[in-house]
Design an enzyme around this catalytic site. Structure first.
Site, PDB file in Angstrom:
ATOM      1  N   ARG A 113       0.879  -1.246   0.140  1.00 50.10           N
ATOM      2  CA  ARG A 113      -0.068  -0.007   0.212  1.00 50.10           C
ATOM      3  C   ARG A 113       0.888   1.413   0.029  1.00 50.10           C
ATOM      4  NH1 ARG A 113      -2.993   4.073   0.493  1.00 50.10           N
ATOM      5  NH2 ARG A 113      -5.046   4.159   0.882  1.00 50.10           N
ATOM      6  N   GLU A 121     -11.954   3.932  -4.917  1.00 48.38           N
ATOM      7  CA  GLU A 121     -12.145   2.665  -4.529  1.00 48.38           C
ATOM      8  C   GLU A 121     -12.570   1.812  -5.731  1.00 48.38           C
ATOM      9  OE1 GLU A 121     -11.395  -0.710  -3.309  1.00 48.38           O
ATOM     10  OE2 GLU A 121     -11.127   0.661  -1.586  1.00 48.38           O
ATOM     11  N   ARG A 163      -0.283  -5.404   4.843  1.00 49.44           N
ATOM     12  CA  ARG A 163       0.099  -4.828   3.532  1.00 49.44           C
ATOM     13  C   ARG A 163       1.621  -4.162   3.890  1.00 49.44           C
ATOM     14  NH1 ARG A 163      -5.231  -2.017   1.084  1.00 49.44           N
ATOM     15  NH2 ARG A 163      -4.953  -1.034   3.102  1.00 49.44           N
TER      16      ARG A 163
END
Length: 293
Positions: A113, A121, A163
């Site tokens: 990320r 999104e 992440r």
């Protein structure tokens, strides 16, 4: 006569004995004494060999260890033009969306990320595809898909979803610094907006400056709605229709605008805020009811 011959023989014998002793003495000196040169004279005493110390060569600044380079310190005032900490080499395996990729840094595929920014999104099954989401993903792919990137860690190793959290860089010989900051580029082109989560705020000032420039230029998310009304061509919708009132989801009062992030909230002196409705500005990163704490 006989006596004279005896004396002569004795003298010869004595000379032979003396000669033999001299030969033995000289030979022994050559064996146990100082070495002699080819001419027979003694050569200088042998010196013990001392290994020479190799002169250190300049380090290879591109790769000092597997996948790692020396930190690059940019000139003063050039924050965001080049990495300022050690960076790690990786290959982009695939694009997830505008702010998330899958990389391989020699340990298999890992989801990563980007730090400091957020794009609309496109892949969350709980939410519809947001305007400009596909364009942001395409812009991200155009920059990094299948390429070698350089990952710079801020403070956190991963986010709460496991992440990797990294600032992502590309080598770019066309730029004075030789680097392109992918997070910043997506913000500057209007495909992403600043979204900060302390303590990972190293480049927040550069990101905010790029966002202001994109907004002033009406790029991407900040563009006027298209006359055709095609999805994905309008900026993020205004919350509550605009106006000078308070956004009802937060206490204390936050203005009703197209978007706010925690840097804006802190600049207003409103942090932390209590989230009492839908977290439309996405200020509550850990879901505990407090934003920007």
């Amino acid at each position: 006569m006989v006596a004279r011959q005896a004396r002569h023989s004795g003298a010869v014998l004595a000379m032979l004995v003396v000669g033999a002793l001299l030969v033995a003495f000289v030979g022994g000196g050559r064996t146990t004494g100082a070495p002699t040169s080819a001419s027979g004279s003694a050569s200088p005493a042998a010196r013990p060999s001392v290994p020479s110390t190799p002169v250190p060569s300049a380090p290879d600044r591109s790769v000092l260890a597997p996948s790692v380079t020396e930190p690059f310190v940019p000139a003063a005032g050039a924050l965001g033009s080049a990495p300022i900490r050690r960076v790690e080499k990786a290959r982009v395996v695939r694009i997830v969306d505008g702010d998330t990729i899958v990389v391989d840094r020699g340990r298999g595929s890992e989801k990563l990320r980007y730090i400091g920014m957020d794009t609309p999104e496109t892949v969350d099954p709980r939410r519809p595809v947001e305007p400009m989401g596909h364009q942001a993903a395409a812009a991200n792919a155009a920059l990094v898909d299948g390429r070698t990137v350089w990952l710079e860690k801020d403070v956190s190793e991963t986010d709460r979803y496991g992440r990797l959290l990294r600032d992502v860089w590309l080598r770019d010989a066309s730029r004075p610094s030789g680097w392109l900051f992918v997070d910043l580029e997506l913000v500057a082109e209007g495909f992403a907006q600043v979204s900060t989560y302390p303590p990972d705020v190293r480049y927040v000032d550069a990101l905010l400056a790029a966002q202001r420039a994109a907004r002033d230029a009406g790029l991407g998310l900040w563009a006027e709605p298209a006359a055709s009304g095609e999805p994905g061509t309008s900026p993020l919708p205004l919350v509550g229709g605009g106006g000078a009132g308070c956004q009802p989801s937060y206490t204390p009062c936050l203005p009703i605008v197209d978007d706010l992030d925690c840097a804006d909230v802190r600049a207003m002196g409103a942090a932390p805020v209590r989230v009492k409705g839908p977290d439309v500005y996405r200020l509550d990163a850990d879901g505990d009811g407090l934003g920007c704490e």
